[in-house]
Scaffold this motif. Sequence first.
Motif, PDB file in Angstrom:
ATOM      1  N   SER A  92      24.799 -11.331  -2.692  1.00  0.00           N
ATOM      2  CA  SER A  92      23.830 -11.042  -3.803  1.00  0.00           C
ATOM      3  C   SER A  92      24.934 -10.942  -5.120  1.00  0.00           C
ATOM      4  O   SER A  92      24.225 -10.722  -6.170  1.00  0.00           O
ATOM      5  CB  SER A  92      23.213  -9.831  -3.637  1.00  0.00           C
ATOM      6  N   THR A  99      23.493  -0.586  -6.685  1.00  0.00           N
ATOM      7  CA  THR A  99      23.509  -1.525  -5.618  1.00  0.00           C
ATOM      8  C   THR A  99      23.251  -0.576  -4.444  1.00  0.00           C
ATOM      9  O   THR A  99      22.309  -1.027  -3.609  1.00  0.00           O
ATOM     10  CB  THR A  99      25.289  -2.065  -5.288  1.00  0.00           C
ATOM     11  N   ARG A 146      19.508  -0.275  -4.617  1.00  0.00           N
ATOM     12  CA  ARG A 146      18.956  -1.413  -4.469  1.00  0.00           C
ATOM     13  C   ARG A 146      18.417  -1.943  -2.907  1.00  0.00           C
ATOM     14  O   ARG A 146      17.756  -2.333  -2.497  1.00  0.00           O
ATOM     15  CB  ARG A 146      19.603  -2.588  -5.304  1.00  0.00           C
ATOM     16  N   GLU A 150      21.199  -3.062   4.938  1.00  0.00           N
ATOM     17  CA  GLU A 150      21.250  -4.317   4.135  1.00  0.00           C
ATOM     18  C   GLU A 150      22.541  -4.004   3.263  1.00  0.00           C
ATOM     19  O   GLU A 150      23.226  -5.089   2.966  1.00  0.00           O
ATOM     20  CB  GLU A 150      20.027  -4.392   3.032  1.00  0.00           C
ATOM     21  N   GLU A 196      25.591  -6.710   3.256  1.00  0.00           N
ATOM     22  CA  GLU A 196      26.194  -7.206   2.116  1.00  0.00           C
ATOM     23  C   GLU A 196      27.941  -6.999   1.977  1.00  0.00           C
ATOM     24  O   GLU A 196      28.649  -7.888   1.797  1.00  0.00           O
ATOM     25  CB  GLU A 196      25.648  -6.676   1.117  1.00  0.00           C
TER      26      GLU A 196
END
Length: 105
Positions: free
Chosen positions: A16, A38, A41, A46, A50
Amino acid sequence: MRERTEEIVARRPSPSGLVIPEVDAMGRLRDLYLAPGTCARFGNRELADEIVAAIAESAADARRQYHLRMNDPGDRPRPIAEVMREWRARTGPGKQLPNFGKAEQ
């Protein structure tokens, strides 16, 4: 050689682009940047994905940098035969070879 290794740092973003780790040549995490918002979000899983993806990509980049730096032909020592040929060419045939501190027999 150690100084060259310590200079290697990789910073590759997550898929991302919101997570950027800093990894050294040994694959150790030195720093981690999370863009503002971040954590809000992404969910826990998730966000972890990331972070792990960004660290894995950075570690792979650091390994590539290490391989390139350690195999640079400009940093390799010259062959001793080449050094001796140059030395002999400079000193001429009448000069005595050095004994390198060994007692003469």
